[in-house]
Design a protein around this motif. Structure first.
Motif, PDB file in Angstrom:
ATOM      1  N   MET A   1       1.024  -0.959   0.108  1.00  0.00           N
ATOM      2  CA  MET A   1      -0.051   0.996  -0.184  1.00  0.00           C
ATOM      3  C   MET A   1       0.985   0.739   0.522  1.00  0.00           C
ATOM      4  N   ALA A   2       0.654   2.678  -0.974  1.00  0.00           N
ATOM      5  CA  ALA A   2       1.277   3.968  -1.036  1.00  0.00           C
ATOM      6  C   ALA A   2       0.367   4.738  -0.326  1.00  0.00           C
ATOM      7  N   THR A   3       0.450   5.478   0.205  1.00  0.00           N
ATOM      8  CA  THR A   3      -0.245   6.813   0.435  1.00  0.00           C
ATOM      9  C   THR A   3       0.543   8.001   1.031  1.00  0.00           C
ATOM     10  N   ARG A   4      -0.516   8.648   0.801  1.00  0.00           N
ATOM     11  CA  ARG A   4       0.305  10.299   1.309  1.00  0.00           C
ATOM     12  C   ARG A   4      -1.028  11.251   1.862  1.00  0.00           C
ATOM     13  N   ASN A   5      -0.288  11.907   3.147  1.00  0.00           N
ATOM     14  CA  ASN A   5      -1.245  12.367   3.909  1.00  0.00           C
ATOM     15  C   ASN A   5      -2.961  12.100   4.191  1.00  0.00           C
ATOM     16  N   ARG A   6      -3.064  11.131   4.196  1.00  0.00           N
ATOM     17  CA  ARG A   6      -4.525  10.699   4.398  1.00  0.00           C
ATOM     18  C   ARG A   6      -4.751   9.568   5.783  1.00  0.00           C
ATOM     19  N   ARG A   7      -4.195  10.375   6.976  1.00  0.00           N
ATOM     20  CA  ARG A   7      -3.740   9.203   7.762  1.00  0.00           C
ATOM     21  C   ARG A   7      -4.957   8.128   8.750  1.00  0.00           C
ATOM     22  N   GLU A   8      -6.093   9.122   7.961  1.00  0.00           N
ATOM     23  CA  GLU A   8      -7.246   8.156   8.764  1.00  0.00           C
ATOM     24  C   GLU A   8      -7.925   7.023   8.065  1.00  0.00           C
ATOM     25  N   ARG A   9      -7.568   7.824   6.923  1.00  0.00           N
ATOM     26  CA  ARG A   9      -8.038   6.942   5.878  1.00  0.00           C
ATOM     27  C   ARG A   9      -7.004   5.613   6.072  1.00  0.00           C
ATOM     28  N   VAL A  10      -5.886   5.427   5.662  1.00  0.00           N
ATOM     29  CA  VAL A  10      -5.139   4.708   6.116  1.00  0.00           C
ATOM     30  C   VAL A  10      -5.152   3.490   7.132  1.00  0.00           C
ATOM     31  N   LEU A  11      -5.406   3.904   8.624  1.00  0.00           N
ATOM     32  CA  LEU A  11      -5.914   3.407   9.706  1.00  0.00           C
ATOM     33  C   LEU A  11      -7.457   2.382   9.349  1.00  0.00           C
ATOM     34  N   ALA A  12      -8.460   3.239   9.452  1.00  0.00           N
ATOM     35  CA  ALA A  12      -9.023   2.688   7.756  1.00  0.00           C
ATOM     36  C   ALA A  12      -9.143   1.015   7.497  1.00  0.00           C
ATOM     37  N   THR A  13      -8.743   1.584   6.969  1.00  0.00           N
ATOM     38  CA  THR A  13      -8.336   0.310   5.317  1.00  0.00           C
ATOM     39  C   THR A  13      -7.425  -0.953   6.269  1.00  0.00           C
ATOM     40  N   LEU A  14      -6.006  -0.559   6.729  1.00  0.00           N
ATOM     41  CA  LEU A  14      -5.748  -1.713   7.530  1.00  0.00           C
ATOM     42  C   LEU A  14      -6.506  -1.909   8.638  1.00  0.00           C
ATOM     43  N   GLY A  15      -7.632  -1.347   9.071  1.00  0.00           N
ATOM     44  CA  GLY A  15      -8.319  -1.709   9.941  1.00  0.00           C
ATOM     45  C   GLY A  15      -8.874  -3.390   9.397  1.00  0.00           C
ATOM     46  N   ASN A  56       7.627  12.222  -2.110  1.00  0.00           N
ATOM     47  CA  ASN A  56       6.232  11.655  -2.824  1.00  0.00           C
ATOM     48  C   ASN A  56       6.848  10.541  -3.896  1.00  0.00           C
ATOM     49  N   LEU A  57       6.747   9.919  -4.118  1.00  0.00           N
ATOM     50  CA  LEU A  57       7.576   8.699  -5.066  1.00  0.00           C
ATOM     51  C   LEU A  57       6.592   8.922  -6.534  1.00  0.00           C
ATOM     52  N   GLY A  58       5.044   8.728  -5.575  1.00  0.00           N
ATOM     53  CA  GLY A  58       4.335   8.779  -6.939  1.00  0.00           C
ATOM     54  C   GLY A  58       3.959   6.932  -6.668  1.00  0.00           C
ATOM     55  N   ALA A  59       3.295   6.272  -8.025  1.00  0.00           N
ATOM     56  CA  ALA A  59       3.103   5.306  -8.233  1.00  0.00           C
ATOM     57  C   ALA A  59       4.014   4.484  -7.499  1.00  0.00           C
ATOM     58  N   THR A  60       5.296   4.591  -8.105  1.00  0.00           N
ATOM     59  CA  THR A  60       7.155   4.631  -8.420  1.00  0.00           C
ATOM     60  C   THR A  60       7.234   3.794  -7.306  1.00  0.00           C
ATOM     61  N   GLY A  61       6.109   4.209  -5.858  1.00  0.00           N
ATOM     62  CA  GLY A  61       6.651   3.811  -4.674  1.00  0.00           C
ATOM     63  C   GLY A  61       6.107   2.431  -4.515  1.00  0.00           C
ATOM     64  N   ARG A  62       4.992   1.733  -4.571  1.00  0.00           N
ATOM     65  CA  ARG A  62       4.517   0.776  -4.689  1.00  0.00           C
ATOM     66  C   ARG A  62       6.057  -0.216  -4.879  1.00  0.00           C
ATOM     67  N   THR A  63       7.102  -0.295  -5.583  1.00  0.00           N
ATOM     68  CA  THR A  63       7.790  -0.922  -5.667  1.00  0.00           C
ATOM     69  C   THR A  63       8.821  -1.090  -5.061  1.00  0.00           C
ATOM     70  N   LEU A  64       9.444  -0.203  -3.901  1.00  0.00           N
ATOM     71  CA  LEU A  64       9.303   0.264  -3.263  1.00  0.00           C
ATOM     72  C   LEU A  64       8.943  -1.264  -1.812  1.00  0.00           C
ATOM     73  N   GLY A  65       8.050  -1.376  -2.184  1.00  0.00           N
ATOM     74  CA  GLY A  65       7.303  -1.961  -1.278  1.00  0.00           C
ATOM     75  C   GLY A  65       7.251  -3.695  -1.524  1.00  0.00           C
ATOM     76  N   VAL A  66       7.412  -3.111  -3.151  1.00  0.00           N
ATOM     77  CA  VAL A  66       7.036  -4.808  -3.896  1.00  0.00           C
ATOM     78  C   VAL A  66       8.805  -5.508  -3.359  1.00  0.00           C
ATOM     79  N   GLU A  67       9.738  -4.597  -3.441  1.00  0.00           N
ATOM     80  CA  GLU A  67      11.043  -5.041  -3.041  1.00  0.00           C
ATOM     81  C   GLU A  67      10.696  -5.469  -2.111  1.00  0.00           C
ATOM     82  N   ALA A  68      10.778  -5.113  -1.103  1.00  0.00           N
ATOM     83  CA  ALA A  68      10.555  -5.397   0.786  1.00  0.00           C
ATOM     84  C   ALA A  68       9.696  -6.824   0.992  1.00  0.00           C
ATOM     85  N   ALA A  69       8.831  -6.912   0.201  1.00  0.00           N
ATOM     86  CA  ALA A  69       7.981  -8.466   0.302  1.00  0.00           C
ATOM     87  C   ALA A  69       8.749  -8.830   0.464  1.00  0.00           C
ATOM     88  N   GLN A  70       8.287 -10.289   0.939  1.00  0.00           N
ATOM     89  CA  GLN A  70       8.988 -11.794   1.797  1.00  0.00           C
ATOM     90  C   GLN A  70       7.974 -12.420   1.141  1.00  0.00           C
TER      91      GLN A  70
END
Length: 279
Positions: A1-15, A56-70
Motif C-alpha cells: 500500500m502506498a499513501t500520502r497525507n491520508r492518515r485516517e483513511r489508511v488506519l481504516a483500511t488497515l483495519g 513523494n514517489l508516486g506510483a513507483t513507491g509501490r516498487t519499494l513495497g514489492v522489493e521489501a515483500a517476502q
C-alpha cells in the motif's frame, strides 16, 4: 500500500486488512506524508512494515513495497481499498496453477453500494479472448488498487514507470509485462472493495490524465500513433487543460526518450484490437 497525507483513511483500511482471516503481511509506503501517517500506523498497527522514502514517489513507491515483500505474490491496495475475505487465497491458487500469469486483475466493487467498476465490466467482455494457460480473459490494463502481481515478473520489467508518476500508471506496466511474455488476466472470483472519496480537484485530474496518456503513448507506441494522438489533442487546443497537459508532457520528453522502446508486434496488435473495441 502506498499513501500520502491520508492518515485516517489508511488506519481504516488497515483495519479491514487486519480483519482478513488470511492475515496477509502488509508493507506500507509513506510517500512523504506530513500529517503523521507513518507514526500513527506504527502506533496502531505495529505488525505493518512502514517504509519512509522521505518524498513523494508516486506510483513507483509501490516498487519499494514489492522489493521489501517476502512473498512470491504481492497484492496492491490503495489507502481506500481492501481485499475481500478469501480473495488473496484464491489469487494465490490462480498464480500457483498458471505459471505464466504475471498479473491478476480482480473484480472491484465500488462504494458502499458495491457497484461493479466499469473497467472490470470492460475486462469481462474479453475483447482479447481467453488464453488456455490463463485463469480468465486476457487484459492489457488494470486498476492498480485491485491487482495482484507475481513479484518476480513485476521486478523483471522494472515496475511502474517513473515518467508517468501517478494516475494512469497501469498502462505502461501492463504493456511491459505482456512484452516480456507474461500473461495478464481478469479473474472474477478475486474481489476487492474500493471506497474512494469525493472527486475533488477534478480539473487538475483531467490535466494529469491527459498528460499521462500522452507520455504512455510516447513511451511504447509507434511514432505514427504518437503523432496522431498529439494531432487529436491539438484540435482541442482551446481547452486550457489540454494545453497545460501538452506543456507538461513536453517537459518530460527527455525522460521519455531515455525510456522509450517499441512494443513487440504481437502486443502492439493487441493494443490496437482493444482500441478498436473501445476498451
Amino acid at each position: 500500500m502506498a499513501t500520502r497525507n491520508r492518515r485516517e483513511r489508511v488506519l481504516a483500511t488497515l483495519g479491514h486488512l487486519a480483519a482478513l482471516p488470511e492475515r496477509p503481511p502488509v508493507v506500507l509506503v509513506d510517500n512523504g506524508s506530513d500529517d503523521g501517517t507513518a507514526e500513527a500506523v506504527a502506533a496502531s498497527h505495529p505488525e505493518v512494515r512502514v517504509l519512509r522514502p522521505g518524498r513523494n514517489l508516486g506510483a513507483t513507491g509501490r516498487t519499494l513495497g514489492v522489493e521489501a515483500a517476502q512473498t512470491p505474490y504481492v497484492a496492491f491496495a490503495d489507502d481506500d481499498s481492501w481485499w475481500a475475505p478469501g480473495a488473496l487465497v484464491r489469487a494465490q491458487q490462480h498464480f500457483d496453477a498458471h505459471p505464466r500469469l504475471g498479473l491478476l486483475a480482480a473484480r472491484i466493487l465500488v462504494g458502499p453500494e458495491e457497484r461493479l467498476d466499469p473497467v472490470c465490466a470492460e475486462m469481462a467482455r474479453a475483447p482479447l479472448g481467453t488464453e488456455p494457460d490463463l485463469p480468465g480473459p486476457s487484459v492489457l490494463g488494470f486498476v492498480a488498487c485491485g491487482a495482484v502481481v507475481r513479484r518476480s515478473a513485476y521486478l523483471e520489467v522494472g515496475g511502474f514507470s517513473p515518467v508517468v508518476f501517478f494516475l494512469g500508471e497501469e498502462t505502461v506496466l501492463a504493456q511491459d509485462l505482456a512484452a516480456a511474455g507474461w500473461g495478464l488476466a481478469h479473474v472474477d472470483d478475486v474481489v476487492c472493495h474500493h471506497h474512494p472519496g469525493s472527486a475533488g480537484g477534478r480539473t487538475d485530474r483531467t490535466r494529469l490524465q491527459t498528460r499521462n496518456a500522452v507520455l504512455s503513448t510516447w513511451l511504447r507506441r509507434p511514432v505514427g500513433v504518437c503523432l496522431l494522438h498529439i494531432a487529436r489533442l491539438v484540435r482541442r487546443g482551446r481547452d486550457p487543460q489540454v494545453r497545460g497537459a501538452l506543456v507538461d508532457a513536453v517537459r518530460r520528453l527527455p525522460a521519455v526518450a531515455a525510456d522509450r522502446r517499441r512494443l513487440p508486434r504481437d502486443v502492439e496488435l493487441q493494443v490496437r484490437e482493444l482500441e478498436r473495441a473501445g476498451g
